[in-house]
Design a protein around this motif. Structure first.
Motif, PDB file in Angstrom:
ATOM      1  N   THR A  90     -92.666   1.012 -35.756  1.00 31.55           N
ATOM      2  CA  THR A  90     -93.840   0.715 -34.938  1.00 31.55           C
ATOM      3  C   THR A  90     -94.573  -0.493 -35.509  1.00 31.55           C
ATOM      4  OG1 THR A  90     -95.989   1.499 -34.157  1.00 31.55           O
ATOM      5  CG2 THR A  90     -95.295   2.337 -36.294  1.00 31.55           C
ATOM      6  N   ASP A  91     -95.134  -1.320 -34.623  1.00 37.63           N
ATOM      7  CA  ASP A  91     -96.100  -2.297 -35.132  1.00 37.63           C
ATOM      8  C   ASP A  91     -97.339  -1.493 -35.467  1.00 37.63           C
ATOM      9  OD1 ASP A  91     -95.010  -5.041 -34.884  1.00 37.63           O
ATOM     10  OD2 ASP A  91     -94.607  -4.359 -32.849  1.00 37.63           O
ATOM     11  N   GLY A  92     -98.138  -1.798 -36.419  1.00 38.00           N
ATOM     12  CA  GLY A  92     -98.205  -2.842 -37.392  1.00 38.00           C
ATOM     13  C   GLY A  92     -98.935  -4.117 -36.904  1.00 38.00           C
ATOM     14  N   GLY A 137    -101.420 -19.574 -35.110  1.00 42.98           N
ATOM     15  CA  GLY A 137    -101.962 -18.525 -34.249  1.00 42.98           C
ATOM     16  C   GLY A 137    -101.966 -17.145 -34.869  1.00 42.98           C
ATOM     17  N   ARG A 138    -101.175 -16.963 -35.908  1.00 38.29           N
ATOM     18  CA  ARG A 138    -101.037 -15.607 -36.447  1.00 38.29           C
ATOM     19  C   ARG A 138    -101.718 -15.408 -37.779  1.00 38.29           C
ATOM     20  NH1 ARG A 138     -95.361 -12.385 -35.542  1.00 38.29           N
ATOM     21  NH2 ARG A 138     -96.555 -10.467 -35.431  1.00 38.29           N
ATOM     22  N   ASN A 139    -102.532 -16.370 -38.196  1.00 34.03           N
ATOM     23  CA  ASN A 139    -103.180 -16.219 -39.505  1.00 34.03           C
ATOM     24  C   ASN A 139    -103.977 -14.926 -39.615  1.00 34.03           C
ATOM     25  OD1 ASN A 139    -102.253 -18.538 -40.723  1.00 34.03           O
ATOM     26  ND2 ASN A 139    -103.977 -19.795 -40.058  1.00 34.03           N
ATOM     27  N   LYS A 160     -93.711  -8.616 -43.722  1.00 33.47           N
ATOM     28  CA  LYS A 160     -93.225  -9.685 -42.861  1.00 33.47           C
ATOM     29  C   LYS A 160     -94.060 -10.937 -43.015  1.00 33.47           C
ATOM     30  CE  LYS A 160     -95.689  -7.883 -38.777  1.00 33.47           C
ATOM     31  NZ  LYS A 160     -95.538  -7.066 -37.567  1.00 33.47           N
ATOM     32  N   HIS A 161     -93.620 -12.091 -42.579  1.00 35.20           N
ATOM     33  CA  HIS A 161     -92.317 -12.416 -42.005  1.00 35.20           C
ATOM     34  C   HIS A 161     -91.641 -13.300 -43.032  1.00 35.20           C
ATOM     35  CE1 HIS A 161     -95.103 -11.728 -38.626  1.00 35.20           C
ATOM     36  NE2 HIS A 161     -94.094 -11.074 -38.125  1.00 35.20           N
ATOM     37  N   TYR A 162     -90.592 -12.787 -43.631  1.00 34.53           N
ATOM     38  CA  TYR A 162     -89.937 -13.404 -44.771  1.00 34.53           C
ATOM     39  C   TYR A 162     -88.929 -14.435 -44.310  1.00 34.53           C
ATOM     40  CZ  TYR A 162     -87.386 -13.618 -49.203  1.00 34.53           C
ATOM     41  OH  TYR A 162     -86.800 -14.043 -50.368  1.00 34.53           O
ATOM     42  N   SER A 207     -87.911 -13.608 -40.927  1.00 34.41           N
ATOM     43  CA  SER A 207     -88.736 -14.313 -39.934  1.00 34.41           C
ATOM     44  C   SER A 207     -87.852 -15.044 -38.928  1.00 34.41           C
ATOM     45  CB  SER A 207     -89.681 -15.277 -40.641  1.00 34.41           C
ATOM     46  OG  SER A 207     -88.943 -16.195 -41.415  1.00 34.41           O
ATOM     47  N   TYR A 208     -88.490 -15.579 -37.874  1.00 29.08           N
ATOM     48  CA  TYR A 208     -87.750 -16.238 -36.800  1.00 29.08           C
ATOM     49  C   TYR A 208     -87.218 -17.618 -37.177  1.00 29.08           C
ATOM     50  CZ  TYR A 208     -89.395 -12.912 -33.217  1.00 29.08           C
ATOM     51  OH  TYR A 208     -89.626 -11.804 -32.449  1.00 29.08           O
ATOM     52  N   ASN A 209     -88.012 -18.348 -37.971  1.00 33.90           N
ATOM     53  CA  ASN A 209     -87.712 -19.744 -38.242  1.00 33.90           C
ATOM     54  C   ASN A 209     -86.460 -19.919 -39.089  1.00 33.90           C
ATOM     55  OD1 ASN A 209     -89.834 -18.472 -40.089  1.00 33.90           O
ATOM     56  ND2 ASN A 209     -88.844 -19.992 -41.392  1.00 33.90           N
ATOM     57  N   SER A 244     -84.271  -7.484 -39.036  1.00 28.22           N
ATOM     58  CA  SER A 244     -84.485  -8.783 -38.373  1.00 28.22           C
ATOM     59  C   SER A 244     -85.786  -8.713 -37.602  1.00 28.22           C
ATOM     60  CB  SER A 244     -83.358  -9.065 -37.387  1.00 28.22           C
ATOM     61  OG  SER A 244     -83.468  -8.214 -36.257  1.00 28.22           O
ATOM     62  N   ASP A 245     -86.479  -9.859 -37.492  1.00 26.55           N
ATOM     63  CA  ASP A 245     -87.563  -9.852 -36.519  1.00 26.55           C
ATOM     64  C   ASP A 245     -86.900  -9.684 -35.155  1.00 26.55           C
ATOM     65  OD1 ASP A 245     -89.926  -9.915 -35.179  1.00 26.55           O
ATOM     66  OD2 ASP A 245     -90.691 -11.742 -36.111  1.00 26.55           O
ATOM     67  N   TRP A 246     -87.685  -9.248 -34.180  1.00 27.41           N
ATOM     68  CA  TRP A 246     -87.139  -8.866 -32.881  1.00 27.41           C
ATOM     69  C   TRP A 246     -86.561 -10.087 -32.151  1.00 27.41           C
ATOM     70  CZ3 TRP A 246     -88.422  -5.297 -35.833  1.00 27.41           C
ATOM     71  CH2 TRP A 246     -88.379  -3.956 -35.487  1.00 27.41           C
TER      72      TRP A 246
HETATM   73  C1  BGC Z   1     -93.058 -10.094 -34.164  1.00 25.00           C
HETATM   74  C2  BGC Z   1     -93.070  -9.047 -35.242  1.00 25.00           C
HETATM   75  C3  BGC Z   1     -93.150  -7.692 -34.596  1.00 25.00           C
HETATM   76  C4  BGC Z   1     -91.968  -7.515 -33.668  1.00 25.00           C
HETATM   77  C5  BGC Z   1     -91.913  -6.180 -32.966  1.00 25.00           C
HETATM   78  C6  BGC Z   1     -91.988  -9.831 -33.131  1.00 25.00           C
HETATM   79  O1  BGC Z   1     -92.116 -10.701 -32.064  1.00 25.00           O
HETATM   80  O2  BGC Z   1     -92.867 -11.369 -34.729  1.00 25.00           O
HETATM   81  O3  BGC Z   1     -94.134  -9.252 -36.105  1.00 25.00           O
HETATM   82  O4  BGC Z   1     -93.197  -6.702 -35.577  1.00 25.00           O
HETATM   83  O5  BGC Z   1     -92.021  -8.521 -32.659  1.00 25.00           O
HETATM   84  O6  BGC Z   1     -92.941  -6.061 -32.061  1.00 25.00           O
END
Ligand code: BGC
Length: 745
Positions: free
Chosen positions: A79-81, A155-157, A189-191, A235-237, A267-269
Motif C-alpha cells: 500500500t502507499d505510503g 514536484g515530489r519534495n 523509495k525511490h532508489y 526509481s523510474y529514472n 520496482s516502482d510501478w
Molecule cells: C510512485 C510510487 C508509488 C507507486 C504505487 C508510483 O507511480 O512513484 O511512489 O508507491 O506508484 O502507487
C-alpha cells in the motif's frame, strides 16, 4: 500374548516420550513460526516448482503478488505510503474500490516530519502509520521517501526529508523501525536519484561518485544498515544509461554487496523495462508494468510482465539459468515470512485517538516559525476579532498529489482548527482572498468541497482588505497545493513564485494591517517578495488530518514552535546550485549534476549566496542561549591504538525567555584544509532539547572519524585527512553560536 505385551509396552513408551520430550511439530519447516527464517526460506524454495517461482516475483494485481497458493504461502499486499494508508483500489485499476471501511488517518507530509528534527517523533510516526497498515492487512508500506531536495521545483519534495543526507538518515531510521515493529515492511523509495518528476521515466542521471556517496545515498544506506529495511523501491529514472530498477551498480554492487541488503528490491510501478536486465540487474519483485504510475495501465498484463512468461521462456529454452531466480525467490520468501506469515506481529489499529494525537503532535513539532517581527505571534491573548484569508485555509489537502493521495476519516482544515480553538474567545471572520485550484478528486476519491468562487481577483482582494482594517490580527493562509505543477507527483513546478495572484493579496493585506501573519501550506520553498512588509511567516507544510488543530495551537501560542527547516529557502530560483550557471530544468534525457556535492546549504555557502531562510532555521516564542562549549580533548586519532578515536563535545543551552520551549541544537563540522574541495560546513549532529523558562541543560555529541570523512572518488573510499577541524554549534546553519578547533592525528 507376547506380541500383545510388546505392543502395549511400545505404546506406553510412545506416550511417555510424548509427555516428557518437547512436542515435535509435524508442520513442514517453512510453516513453522519457531524455525529459523533462513531455514524456512530454503525449505519453501525446495518445494516450489519453476512456475511457482516465476509467479512469486511479479504482481498479480495493482498492489499484490500471488504467494504460492498450493503451499499456503501468503500473498504480499502493498500500500502507499508514505503519509497514510491508501484507499483500496480495484484489482486491476488505479481507481479506488469504493470500500467504506478504508478511511485512514493522514499524517503530516515527510517534509514536516524532517522539520521536527526529533527522532522520537519519527518513531512515533512509523509506529502509528505501521499500525494502520497492519490493521488493513498490508505487508509492505510504500515509503518513506528519502530523495534529496536538489531543486525547489521537484514536484515530489513534499514526500521526502529535505536536502541534508545526515538529517534524512537520522529521521528515516526510526520511521522504519517503528513501521517494521508492526510486522509491516517499509519500502524505502525511490532508489536512487529521482530528483525531478516531469521526465522521471526518461531522465538519465549522471554525477560524480562523490556526490552519489556523500549526498544522494547516505539516507538509503542508513535505512538499510541501521533501519534494516525489508524492502526498497527502485526509481523510474536511469542512472548512467540503465534504468534504476535494474541497475547493476546501484542494486547489486552498492545496495546488496556493499550494504548487505537482504530484503526485496521492488520496482516502482512501471519501472521495469527489460527481462534481461531485470534478471541480472538486481530487481526482485516487479510491479505495475505498463503503467505510467499514475493514470495509464494495461489491463491484466501480469503474465506478460518482464519477469513473468518472458523470463520463464528464457529458462525453459536454456538461455538463462535459475541461479538469479532462486535468489529473487529467496528474498521474496524472506519478506513473506517477515510480514504476511509473521505470527508474532501485533494486530494494529486504525484511526484511533492515539493516531489523531500523533498526527497533531508531529504537525506541531514540524511547523516552522520563519519570521516574527515585534513578537507579532503568538496572536495576542486579548484579540477579539481575527480575519483568516486564503484558499488554503479551507482546502482539503489530503486528496491529490499523486500516489500519496488519501481517503481520510477526518481532516481539520486550518479555518476549522482556528474556529475550534477560538470558539468562545474571539470572532473568526473568513475571506477567500484568491481562487486557486477548485478541483478535489483523485482516482475516485472526492473531497466533496465546492470551492467555486466567481468573483474577480480585485473583488476578492477588496473584500479581504476591507475586513482587515477592523480586526486585531490577520492570518493569510496560502502556499501551494496538490494539483499538477505544484506539489504533485508526475510534474514539476514551473516557478519558485507563489501561484494564483497570492503575492498581490499579501501585499494588499500588508498595506492594510500591522498584524499580518502569512501561513504557507506547501512542501517546497517559495519566493517571498513581500517578506519585509509582513509581521510573521509560518511554514506549515501539509499536515494531514489534524492540520487545523496543529496550526491553531501554534498561532495561539498553546504550543511553542520548534520546527527547523530541512531545506534552504532561496530568494530566487537561480540561487539554488541546481539552477545556477544556466543549468536546464526539467531534463527530458540526460542530466549531469554539476552542482556535485554542493546541494542546498553546501552550495549557498560555497557561492556566498544569502538565502531567504537558511537550512536549520526556525524561531521560537522563547529565546535560547548557547554557552560553555567544551571538547573532551583537542585531538582525535585515526585509530584507538594511538589515542582516543572519539571526541565528546559538550555545551550548555539555556532557555532565557519566559516560557517553555524546545530547541534543536545543531552541530556542524568544518574541515580547515583538505585535498578535495569540501563544503564550508556539514551537519553531523543534532539534539532536540526541551527547556522550561530559565532552565539550562547540557547537550553532548560524540564525534568520530565518520563525521570528519569525505568520499574520495580517486580511491573509492571514505577518507578522513589529518589536520585541523572545527566544531560549530548553533541554532541554524546560518546562526552559529559557538566554535572550537581540534586536530585529527
Ligand atoms: C510512485 C510510487 C508509488 C507507486 C504505487 C508510483 O507511480 O512513484 O511512489 O508507491 O506508484 O502507487
Amino acid at each position: 500374548m507376547r506380541h500383545i505385551f510388546t505392543t502395549i509396552i511400545a505404546i506406553a513408551t510412545l506416550f511417555t516420550a510424548m509427555a516428557t520430550s518437547p512436542q515435535r511439530s509435524t508442520r513442514p519447516i517453512y510453516l513453522d513460526p519457531d524455525a529459523d527464517i533462513e531455514e524456512r526460506v530454503e525449505d519453501a524454495l525446495a518445494r516450489m516448482t519453476l512456475k511457482e517461482k516465476i509467479a512469486i516475483i511479479h504482481a498479480q494485481s495493482k498492489f499484490s503478488s500471488p504467494g504460492v497458493p498450493r503451499l499456503g504461502i501468503a500473498e504480499i499486499w502493498c500500500t502507499d505510503g508514505p503519509h497514510g494508508i491508501r484507499p483500496e483500489v480495484l484489482w486491476d485499476e488505479w481507481d479506488q474500490a469504493r470500500w467504506t471501511n478504508d478511511s485512514c488517518t493522514a499524517y503530516p507530509a515527510l517534509t514536516c516530519l524532517a522539520a521536527t528534527w526529533n527522532r522520537d517523533i519519527a518513531e512515533l510516526y512509523g509506529v502509528s502509520i505501521g499500525e494502520e497498515a497492519r490493521f488493513r492487512d498490508k505487508d509492505v508500506l510504500l515509503g518513506p521517501g528519502v530523495n534529496i531536495y536538489r531543486t525547489p521545483l521537484c514536484g515530489r519534495n513534499f514526500e521526502y526529508m529535505g536536502e541534508d543526507p545526515y538529517l534524512a538518515s537520522e529521521m528515516v531510521v526510526p520511521y522504519i523501525v517503528g513501521v517494521q515493529r508492526q510486522g509491516v515492511a517499509a519500502c524505502v523509495k525511490h532508489y536512487a536519484l529521482n530528483n525531478e518528476e516531469l521526465h522521471r521515466h526518461s531522465v538519465d542521471v549522471d554525477l560524480s561518485d562523490r556526490a552519489l556517496y556523500e549526498i544522494y545515498l547516505p539516507a538509503f544506506k542508513a535505512a538499510v544498515e541501521r533501519g534494516k529495511a525489508w524492502s526498497i523501491m527502485g526509481s523510474y529514472n536511469l542512472y548512467r544509461g540503465t534504468y534504476a530498477c535494474h541497475n547493476d551498480r546501484l542494486l547489486n554492487k552498492i545496495l546488496k554487496q556493499e550494504w548487505g541488503f537482504d530484503g526485496v528490491v521492488i520496482s516502482d510501478w512501471g519501472g521495469t523495462h527489460s527481462t534481461d536486465e531485470a534478471i541480472t540487474g538486481g530487481l526482485d519483485l516487479e510491479f505495475g508494468s505498463w503503467t505510467d504510475g499514475l493514470r495509464e495501465g494495461a489491463s491484466n498484463a501480469y503474465d506478460m510482465y518482464y519477469m513473468a512468461l518472458p523470463y520463464l521462456e528464457k529458462i525453459e529454452c536454456g538461455e538463462v539459468g535459475t541461479e538469479e531466480l532462486d535468489e529473487k525467490v529467496r528474498r521474496v520468501l524472506r519478506l513473506t515470512f517477515r510480514t504476511a506469515m509473521n505470527l508474532d506481529k501485533p494486530y494494529g489499529a486504525m484511526c484511533s485517538e492515539a493516531h489523531t494525537e500523533a498526527a497533531r503532535r508531529i504537525g506541531e513539532e514540524g511547523i516552522v516559525l520563519l519570521h516574527n517581527k515585534n513578537n507579532n505571534l503568538p496572536i495576542a491573548a486579548d484579540a477579539k476579532r481575527i480575519l483568516v484569508v486564503g484558499e488554503n485555509a479551507i482546502k482539503m489537502m489530503t486528496v491529490g498529489g499523486g500516489s500519496s493521495s488519501l481517503k481520510v476519516q477526518h481532516e481539520c482544515s486550518p479555518l476549522e482548527g482556528i474556529d475550534n480553538y477560538y470558539a468562545n474567545k474571539a470572532d473568526i471572520i473568513y475571506a477567500r482572498g484568491y481562487v486557486g485550484d477548485v478541483t478535489g478528486s483523485y482516482n475516485g476519491v472526492e473531497t466533496g468541497q465546492n470551492l467555486q468562487d466567481k468573483r474577480s481577483p480585485k473583488q476578492l482582494i477588496d473584500e479581504a482588505v476591507e475586513l482587515a482594517k477592523s480586526v486585531d490580527h490577520v492570518v493569510f493562509i496560502g502556499g501551494l497545493n496538490k494539483s499538477e505543477k505544484q506539489d504533485c507527483e508526475g510534474a514539476d513546478r514551473t516557478q519558485l513564485a507563489l501561484p494564483y495572484n497570492q503575492n498581490s493579496v499579501i501585499e494588499a493585506l500588508a498595506d492594510a494591517t500591522n498584524n499580518l501573519t502569512v501561513v504557507l501550506i506547501s512542501g517546497n520553498a517559495v519566493e517571498m517578495p513581500w517578506l519585509n512588509k509582513v509581521e510573521s511567516v509560518v511554514q506549515a507544510w501539509y499536515l494531514g488530518s489534524e492540520a487545523g488543530n496543529a496550526i491553531a495551537r501554534i498561532l495561539a501560542g498553546e504550543v511553542n514552535p520548534s520546527g527547523k527547516l530541512p531545506f534552504t529557502f532561496g530568494a530566487k530560483l537561480k540561487d539554488y546550485p541546481a539552477h545556477a550557471d544556466g543549468a536546464t530544468f526539467p531534463n527530458p534525457k540526460k542530466v549531469y549534476y554539476h552542482d556535485d556535492i554542493f546541494v542546498g546549504y553546501r552550495g549557498f555557502e560555497k557561492r556566498g549566496t544569502k538565502p531567504l531562510f537558511a537550512f536549520g532555521h526556525g524561531l521560537s516564542y522563547t529565546k535560547f542561549e548557547y554557552s560553555d562549549l567544551r571538547l573532551s580533548s583537542n585531538e582525535i586519532y585515526h585509530d584507538a591504538e594511538h589515542g582516543n578515536d572519539t571526541l565528546t563535545v559538550t555545551l550548555t543551552v539555556t532557555n532565557s525567555g519566559d516560557r517553555a520551549g524546545k530547541e534543536v541544537v545543531q552541530l556542524y563540522i568544518a574541515d580547515s584544509k583538505s585535498s578535495l574541495p569540501r563544503p564550508k560546513k556539514e551537519l553531523k549532529g543534532f539534539e532536540k532539547v526541551e527547556l522550561q523558562a530559565g532552565e539550562s541543560k547540557e547537550v553532548s555529541f560524540v564525534i568520530d572519524r565518520t563525521a570528519l570523512s569525505f568520499y574520495d572518488d580517486r580511491v573509492a573510499e571514505w577518507v578522513a585527512e589529518s589536520g585541523e577541524f572545527k566544531v560549530l554549534v548553533g541554532a541554524s546553519s546560518a546562526d552559529i553560536r559557538l566554535k572550537e578547533s581540534f586536530e585529527l592525528k
